[in-house]
Scaffold this motif. Structure first.
Motif, PDB file in Angstrom:
ATOM      1  N   ARG A 154      -0.284  -1.115  -1.308  1.00 41.59           N
ATOM      2  CA  ARG A 154      -0.718  -0.883  -2.692  1.00 41.59           C
ATOM      3  C   ARG A 154      -2.118  -0.284  -2.713  1.00 41.59           C
ATOM      4  N   LEU A 155      -3.017  -0.911  -1.956  1.00 50.99           N
ATOM      5  CA  LEU A 155      -4.407  -0.445  -1.948  1.00 50.99           C
ATOM      6  C   LEU A 155      -4.510   0.961  -1.371  1.00 50.99           C
ATOM      7  N   LEU A 156      -3.757   1.236  -0.329  1.00 52.67           N
ATOM      8  CA  LEU A 156      -3.779   2.577   0.269  1.00 52.67           C
ATOM      9  C   LEU A 156      -3.306   3.627  -0.725  1.00 52.67           C
ATOM     10  N   ARG A 157      -2.235   3.335  -1.432  1.00 51.37           N
ATOM     11  CA  ARG A 157      -1.749   4.284  -2.442  1.00 51.37           C
ATOM     12  C   ARG A 157      -2.759   4.439  -3.572  1.00 51.37           C
ATOM     13  N   GLY A 158      -3.395   3.340  -3.957  1.00 52.42           N
ATOM     14  CA  GLY A 158      -4.411   3.408  -5.002  1.00 52.42           C
ATOM     15  C   GLY A 158      -5.589   4.270  -4.605  1.00 52.42           C
ATOM     16  N   VAL A 159      -6.062   4.112  -3.372  1.00 56.81           N
ATOM     17  CA  VAL A 159      -7.165   4.937  -2.869  1.00 56.81           C
ATOM     18  C   VAL A 159      -6.732   6.398  -2.832  1.00 56.81           C
ATOM     19  N   TYR A 160      -5.548   6.651  -2.296  1.00 51.84           N
ATOM     20  CA  TYR A 160      -5.045   8.021  -2.165  1.00 51.84           C
ATOM     21  C   TYR A 160      -4.993   8.742  -3.511  1.00 51.84           C
ATOM     22  N   ALA A 161      -4.480   8.056  -4.517  1.00 52.91           N
ATOM     23  CA  ALA A 161      -4.271   8.691  -5.821  1.00 52.91           C
ATOM     24  C   ALA A 161      -5.414   8.459  -6.807  1.00 52.91           C
ATOM     25  N   GLY A 162      -6.476   7.749  -6.385  1.00 54.61           N
ATOM     26  CA  GLY A 162      -7.603   7.495  -7.282  1.00 54.61           C
ATOM     27  C   GLY A 162      -7.255   6.595  -8.450  1.00 54.61           C
ATOM     28  N   LEU A 163      -6.415   5.585  -8.206  1.00 51.40           N
ATOM     29  CA  LEU A 163      -5.991   4.682  -9.277  1.00 51.40           C
ATOM     30  C   LEU A 163      -7.041   3.606  -9.534  1.00 51.40           C
ATOM     31  N   SER A 164      -7.048   3.089 -10.744  1.00 50.03           N
ATOM     32  CA  SER A 164      -7.914   1.962 -11.081  1.00 50.03           C
ATOM     33  C   SER A 164      -7.368   0.702 -10.398  1.00 50.03           C
ATOM     34  N   LYS A 165      -8.159  -0.366 -10.388  1.00 53.80           N
ATOM     35  CA  LYS A 165      -7.710  -1.622  -9.780  1.00 53.80           C
ATOM     36  C   LYS A 165      -6.444  -2.149 -10.460  1.00 53.80           C
ATOM     37  N   PRO A 166      -6.384  -2.228 -11.807  1.00 51.29           N
ATOM     38  CA  PRO A 166      -5.130  -2.701 -12.418  1.00 51.29           C
ATOM     39  C   PRO A 166      -3.924  -1.808 -12.093  1.00 51.29           C
ATOM     40  N   GLU A 167      -4.126  -0.486 -12.079  1.00 48.06           N
ATOM     41  CA  GLU A 167      -3.030   0.425 -11.728  1.00 48.06           C
ATOM     42  C   GLU A 167      -2.598   0.214 -10.279  1.00 48.06           C
ATOM     43  N   THR A 168      -3.576   0.040  -9.410  1.00 49.72           N
ATOM     44  CA  THR A 168      -3.287  -0.177  -7.992  1.00 49.72           C
ATOM     45  C   THR A 168      -2.450  -1.426  -7.800  1.00 49.72           C
ATOM     46  N   LEU A 169      -2.866  -2.520  -8.419  1.00 48.29           N
ATOM     47  CA  LEU A 169      -2.180  -3.794  -8.219  1.00 48.29           C
ATOM     48  C   LEU A 169      -0.840  -3.878  -8.937  1.00 48.29           C
ATOM     49  N   ALA A 170      -0.590  -3.017  -9.901  1.00 51.95           N
ATOM     50  CA  ALA A 170       0.674  -3.019 -10.636  1.00 51.95           C
ATOM     51  C   ALA A 170       1.790  -2.280  -9.888  1.00 51.95           C
ATOM     52  N   GLN A 171       1.446  -1.596  -8.793  1.00 47.37           N
ATOM     53  CA  GLN A 171       2.443  -0.822  -8.057  1.00 47.37           C
ATOM     54  C   GLN A 171       3.467  -1.732  -7.370  1.00 47.37           C
ATOM     55  N   GLN A 172       4.639  -1.204  -7.176  1.00 48.51           N
ATOM     56  CA  GLN A 172       5.717  -1.933  -6.508  1.00 48.51           C
ATOM     57  C   GLN A 172       5.474  -1.985  -5.001  1.00 48.51           C
ATOM     58  N   VAL A 173       6.070  -2.971  -4.349  1.00 47.10           N
ATOM     59  CA  VAL A 173       5.960  -3.105  -2.891  1.00 47.10           C
ATOM     60  C   VAL A 173       7.352  -3.337  -2.282  1.00 47.10           C
ATOM     61  N   PRO A 174       8.230  -2.363  -2.398  1.00 47.48           N
ATOM     62  CA  PRO A 174       9.607  -2.544  -1.934  1.00 47.48           C
ATOM     63  C   PRO A 174       9.704  -2.576  -0.404  1.00 47.48           C
ATOM     64  N   GLN A 175      10.751  -3.218   0.069  1.00 50.95           N
ATOM     65  CA  GLN A 175      11.052  -3.199   1.495  1.00 50.95           C
ATOM     66  C   GLN A 175      12.320  -2.393   1.758  1.00 50.95           C
ATOM     67  N   ASP A 176      12.803  -1.695   0.734  1.00 48.77           N
ATOM     68  CA  ASP A 176      13.992  -0.859   0.881  1.00 48.77           C
ATOM     69  C   ASP A 176      13.716   0.570   0.430  1.00 48.77           C
ATOM     70  N   ALA A 177      12.454   0.966   0.499  1.00 51.66           N
ATOM     71  CA  ALA A 177      12.034   2.312   0.103  1.00 51.66           C
ATOM     72  C   ALA A 177      10.704   2.598   0.774  1.00 51.66           C
ATOM     73  N   CYS A 178      10.367   3.869   0.857  1.00 44.31           N
ATOM     74  CA  CYS A 178       9.046   4.256   1.343  1.00 44.31           C
ATOM     75  C   CYS A 178       8.406   5.136   0.274  1.00 44.31           C
ATOM     76  N   PHE A 179       7.157   5.498   0.501  1.00 44.01           N
ATOM     77  CA  PHE A 179       6.429   6.346  -0.439  1.00 44.01           C
ATOM     78  C   PHE A 179       5.947   7.595   0.276  1.00 44.01           C
ATOM     79  N   ARG A 180       6.154   8.744  -0.370  1.00 41.00           N
ATOM     80  CA  ARG A 180       5.620  10.006   0.136  1.00 41.00           C
ATOM     81  C   ARG A 180       4.321  10.281  -0.605  1.00 41.00           C
ATOM     82  N   LEU A 181       3.229  10.410   0.146  1.00 32.16           N
ATOM     83  CA  LEU A 181       1.914  10.721  -0.406  1.00 32.16           C
ATOM     84  C   LEU A 181       1.614  12.160  -0.025  1.00 32.16           C
ATOM     85  N   SER A 182       1.613  13.031  -1.029  1.00 32.92           N
ATOM     86  CA  SER A 182       1.425  14.462  -0.760  1.00 32.92           C
ATOM     87  C   SER A 182       0.843  15.126  -1.987  1.00 32.92           C
TER      88      SER A 182
END
Length: 191
Positions: A154-182
């Motif tokens: 969550r924190l890595l995606r938040g840093v990557y996309a410049g999200l606020s703390k609430p936005e960062t912590l609201a992200q999902q953390v699935p174990q049956d999917a991955c995230f593409r950061l591009s």
């Protein structure tokens, strides 16, 4: 581009325990999720040639990364401690429901305790993940598969996309999917 993967389900996940720096093995479902991640990433990367796989040093992430490495036929797996999960300090390994009942104020609106005794603070964890990102090749040469954890991811995606703390912590953390950061964007990809 980065494909960010959370490790497969562990025994502690199934029991509702905070893991932090304490490790527990992948469950049968977790091993299946790791295999699915490998198959999906083989397809998404065109076979994996030229891709680096970098994992947290914790066993649950390493086991997931090894399954991905085997599926891609990549010879090497890199370990980077900056991808490790946030430590809950004295609460590592504790049952989440018990800790929340004893310390409801510590879990706040997001349900995540960043004030656990001797635990890692949000800002410190965010700084180490920002540091990791800063050492990677620039896009579009970046070809990384990173295997990490729920909160660290969550924190890595938040840093990557410049999200606020609430936005960062609201992200999902699935174990049956991955995230593409591009390209500054985050895309969820189900297995």
């Amino acid at each position: 581009m980065i494909y960010l993967v959370r490790h497969g389900q562990t025994a502690f996940n199934a029991e509702g325990r905070l893991q932090g720096h304490v490790d527990s093995p992948l469950t049968e479902l977790g091993r299946a999720q790791a295999a699915q991640a490998g198959a999906a990433l083989k397809r998404l990367t065109g076979g994996g040639e030229g891709w680096r796989i970098i994992s947290s040093p914790l066993g649950r992430a390493r086991d997931t990364a090894e399954a991905i490495r085997a599926a891609l036929g990549t010879p090497d797996l890199e370990i980077d401690a900056r991808l490790i999960e946030l430590s809950w300090g004295d609460w590592d390994g504790g049952l989440r429901a018990d800790l929340k009942a004893r310390h409801p104020e510590a879990f706040g609106e997001t349900g995540w305790a960043f004030t656990a005794p001797i635990g890692e603070a949000y800002d410190a964890a965010q700084a180490r993940l920002r540091d990791w990102l800063s050492t990677l090749p620039p896009e579009p040469e970046r070809r990384i598969i990173a295997v990490s954890h729920g909160v660290a991811g969550r924190l890595l995606r938040g840093v990557y996309a410049g999200l606020s703390k609430p936005e960062t912590l609201a992200q999902q953390v699935p174990q049956d999917a991955c995230f593409r950061l591009s390209g500054g964007a985050i895309e969820r990809l189900a297995y």
